[in-house]
Scaffold this motif. Structure first.
Motif, mmCIF file in Angstrom:
data_model
loop_
_atom_site.group_PDB
_atom_site.id
_atom_site.type_symbol
_atom_site.label_atom_id
_atom_site.label_comp_id
_atom_site.label_asym_id
_atom_site.label_seq_id
_atom_site.Cartn_x
_atom_site.Cartn_y
_atom_site.Cartn_z
ATOM 1 N N VAL A 181 5.508 20.706 23.806
ATOM 2 C CA VAL A 181 4.653 19.762 23.087
ATOM 3 C C VAL A 181 5.487 19.142 21.968
ATOM 4 O O VAL A 181 6.029 19.848 21.120
ATOM 5 C CB VAL A 181 3.422 20.476 22.497
ATOM 6 C CG1 VAL A 181 2.580 19.489 21.689
ATOM 7 C CG2 VAL A 181 2.596 21.112 23.605
ATOM 8 N N VAL A 182 5.586 17.817 21.961
ATOM 9 C CA VAL A 182 6.430 17.139 20.975
ATOM 10 C C VAL A 182 5.637 16.325 19.967
ATOM 11 O O VAL A 182 6.179 15.920 18.931
ATOM 12 C CB VAL A 182 7.461 16.224 21.681
ATOM 13 C CG1 VAL A 182 8.454 17.056 22.463
ATOM 14 C CG2 VAL A 182 6.782 15.215 22.603
ATOM 15 N N TRP A 241 -6.755 20.328 15.709
ATOM 16 C CA TRP A 241 -6.688 20.831 17.083
ATOM 17 C C TRP A 241 -5.857 19.902 17.967
ATOM 18 O O TRP A 241 -5.855 18.693 17.791
ATOM 19 C CB TRP A 241 -8.101 20.967 17.673
ATOM 20 C CG TRP A 241 -9.070 21.619 16.737
ATOM 21 C CD1 TRP A 241 -10.176 21.059 16.185
ATOM 22 C CD2 TRP A 241 -9.007 22.956 16.242
ATOM 23 N NE1 TRP A 241 -10.814 21.953 15.373
ATOM 24 C CE2 TRP A 241 -10.113 23.129 15.388
ATOM 25 C CE3 TRP A 241 -8.125 24.017 16.425
ATOM 26 C CZ2 TRP A 241 -10.366 24.319 14.727
ATOM 27 C CZ3 TRP A 241 -8.371 25.199 15.758
ATOM 28 C CH2 TRP A 241 -9.479 25.346 14.934
ATOM 29 N N TYR A 242 -5.201 20.497 18.934
ATOM 30 C CA TYR A 242 -4.437 19.718 19.913
ATOM 31 C C TYR A 242 -5.387 19.271 21.023
ATOM 32 O O TYR A 242 -5.331 19.750 22.146
ATOM 33 C CB TYR A 242 -3.290 20.565 20.475
ATOM 34 C CG TYR A 242 -2.111 20.681 19.544
ATOM 35 C CD1 TYR A 242 -0.980 19.896 19.727
ATOM 36 C CD2 TYR A 242 -2.130 21.571 18.476
ATOM 37 C CE1 TYR A 242 0.106 19.997 18.875
ATOM 38 C CE2 TYR A 242 -1.061 21.684 17.614
ATOM 39 C CZ TYR A 242 0.062 20.896 17.818
ATOM 40 O OH TYR A 242 1.138 20.995 16.962
ATOM 41 N N PHE A 278 -6.030 26.213 20.987
ATOM 42 C CA PHE A 278 -5.724 24.788 20.879
ATOM 43 C C PHE A 278 -5.231 24.378 19.492
ATOM 44 O O PHE A 278 -5.084 23.191 19.227
ATOM 45 C CB PHE A 278 -6.951 23.959 21.263
ATOM 46 C CG PHE A 278 -7.245 23.973 22.731
ATOM 47 C CD1 PHE A 278 -6.599 23.102 23.583
ATOM 48 C CD2 PHE A 278 -8.151 24.879 23.264
ATOM 49 C CE1 PHE A 278 -6.854 23.115 24.945
ATOM 50 C CE2 PHE A 278 -8.411 24.901 24.618
ATOM 51 C CZ PHE A 278 -7.761 24.019 25.476
ATOM 52 N N GLU A 279 -4.978 25.352 18.637
ATOM 53 C CA GLU A 279 -4.413 25.025 17.334
ATOM 54 C C GLU A 279 -2.904 25.246 17.313
ATOM 55 O O GLU A 279 -2.202 24.672 16.487
ATOM 56 C CB GLU A 279 -5.056 25.883 16.239
ATOM 57 C CG GLU A 279 -4.600 25.502 14.834
ATOM 58 C CD GLU A 279 -5.241 26.336 13.752
ATOM 59 O OE1 GLU A 279 -4.917 26.113 12.567
ATOM 60 O OE2 GLU A 279 -6.063 27.220 14.072
ATOM 61 N N HIS A 280 -2.385 26.057 18.221
ATOM 62 C CA HIS A 280 -0.977 26.443 18.154
ATOM 63 C C HIS A 280 -0.250 26.223 19.475
ATOM 64 O O HIS A 280 0.577 27.028 19.874
ATOM 65 C CB HIS A 280 -0.841 27.910 17.732
ATOM 66 C CG HIS A 280 -1.495 28.223 16.424
ATOM 67 N ND1 HIS A 280 -2.721 28.840 16.327
ATOM 68 C CD2 HIS A 280 -1.085 27.969 15.162
ATOM 69 C CE1 HIS A 280 -3.041 28.976 15.054
ATOM 70 N NE2 HIS A 280 -2.075 28.464 14.323
ATOM 71 N N LEU A 281 -0.552 25.150 20.161
ATOM 72 C CA LEU A 281 0.148 24.866 21.418
ATOM 73 C C LEU A 281 1.588 24.449 21.138
ATOM 74 O O LEU A 281 1.850 23.643 20.251
ATOM 75 C CB LEU A 281 -0.573 23.756 22.184
ATOM 76 C CG LEU A 281 -1.889 24.147 22.865
ATOM 77 C CD1 LEU A 281 -2.549 22.927 23.483
ATOM 78 C CD2 LEU A 281 -1.655 25.212 23.921
ATOM 79 N N ASP A 282 2.504 24.990 21.937
ATOM 80 C CA ASP A 282 3.915 24.666 21.756
ATOM 81 C C ASP A 282 4.598 24.395 23.100
ATOM 82 O O ASP A 282 5.172 23.339 23.314
ATOM 83 C CB ASP A 282 4.617 25.800 21.025
ATOM 84 C CG ASP A 282 6.074 25.489 20.726
ATOM 85 O OD1 ASP A 282 6.414 24.298 20.652
ATOM 86 O OD2 ASP A 282 6.868 26.426 20.559
ATOM 87 N N ILE A 283 4.521 25.366 24.010
ATOM 88 C CA ILE A 283 5.088 25.211 25.343
ATOM 89 C C ILE A 283 3.970 25.379 26.369
ATOM 90 O O ILE A 283 3.145 26.294 26.244
ATOM 91 C CB ILE A 283 6.200 26.235 25.598
ATOM 92 C CG1 ILE A 283 7.323 26.055 24.577
ATOM 93 C CG2 ILE A 283 6.760 26.101 27.007
ATOM 94 C CD1 ILE A 283 8.397 27.121 24.644
#
Length: 293
Positions: free
Chosen positions: A134-135, A144-145, A275-280
């Motif tokens: 996620v960029v 939230w993402y 959905f607050e800490h999406l990275d990969i």
């Protein structure tokens, strides 16, 4: 400025040139006395000269020595302070360098953990997937993402509507993409609907995104469920009749149940994904038949 001398309440000045001449003459006399000390000590002036030296020269010499010593000590301290300041700057630079290196190592560590978890998720569902980072998230929105950009796109074989997974569950699907990027719409976004199945009952319900509810309680909502046996904690997965989503992927667990006037049930679901800490995330490229281990 010329020195001012008071005498009997009056002031008068000694011109600078005269004062300079007097001091010069005094210095010359002192130099001559110093250079001819051996001869003087052996001559008739030995007594007066020694008396003069003991009265005037020795205190002056001690004063000069004391001042010189203090100046040297001060210079040494300043030199040491300068050295310590330089050393401090080097140490600060080294600390900054180590801090950055440690941060990179920590990031690599957490990314490795995430990749391992995604690998386990990939093995669990038996899908053909590709990992993406996620960029960016949609600006001006909540924390939230609910919509975000990943660093993979058409050049990596991605297509619109491909499903996105993370944290053991469903994130959403691709809605737009470019050569090296893709935009993901998540299941918590308003008006996003997924047909789900309560695993224990094998019956379907409608799962709807709701950012207001998610911001308040961390849940999304479900509706139109027609079985009284539904219970808190029941797992909900994507249905085999879903138009946009792969069947059998975990959505979340039932966290609230209410009765509707038409004898159906509605309530809330706690998503499996944070959905607050999406990275990969994992992009499902060519889904195979669902096979849970």
């Amino acid at each position: 400025m010329s020195p001012v001398i008071r005498r009997n309440g009056e002031e008068f000045t000694v011109p600078s040139k005269y004062l300079l001449s007097i001091l010069t003459a005094l210095c010359i006399v002192l130099m001559l006395i110093t250079f001819n000390a051996d001869k003087i000590n052996a001559g008739p002036l030995e007594g007066p000269i020694n008396a003069f030296a003991s009265v005037f020269m020795m205190p002056l010499q001690r004063g000069i020595t004391t001042v010189g010593t203090k100046i040297k000590n001060t210079a040494d301290r300043l030199s040491e302070i300068s050295r310590l300041l330089d050393e401090n700057e080097r140490l600060k630079a080294k600390v900054d360098e180590l801090t950055i290196e440690n941060s990179k190592l920590q990031q690599d560590k957490y990314e490795l953990i995430e990749f391992r978890e995604l690998k386990e998720l990939d093995d669990q569902y038996n899908f053909d997937t590709v990992a993406a980072k996620v960029v960016a998230k949609e600006p001006g929105k909540c924390k939230w993402y609910d919509s975000f950009i990943i660093n993979k796109g058409e050049d990596d074989g991605l297509e619109v509507d491909m499903n996105i997974l993370a944290d053991g569950g469903l994130v959403g699907r691709i809605i737009k993409l470019g050569p090296d990027w893709a935009q993901v719409r998540t299941i918590i976004q308003d008006d996003n609907n997924v047909t789900g199945t309560v695993l224990s009952l094998k019956k379907n319900l409608n799962v709807s995104g709701n950012l207001k509810e998610y911001d308040y309680s961390g849940n999304i909502t479900f509706s139109r469920f027609k079985d009284d046996k539904i219970a808190l904690g029941d797992s909900v997965v994507t249905s085999s009749i879903s138009e946009k989503y792969i069947p059998g992927v975990l959505i979340g667990n039932i966290s609230g149940i209410e009765n509707e006037p038409d004898n159906t049930k509605k309530g809330t679901i706690t998503p499996a994904v944070d959905f607050e800490h999406l990275d990969i995330v994992l992009v499902v490229k060519n889904p195979k038949p669902f096979k849970q281990k």
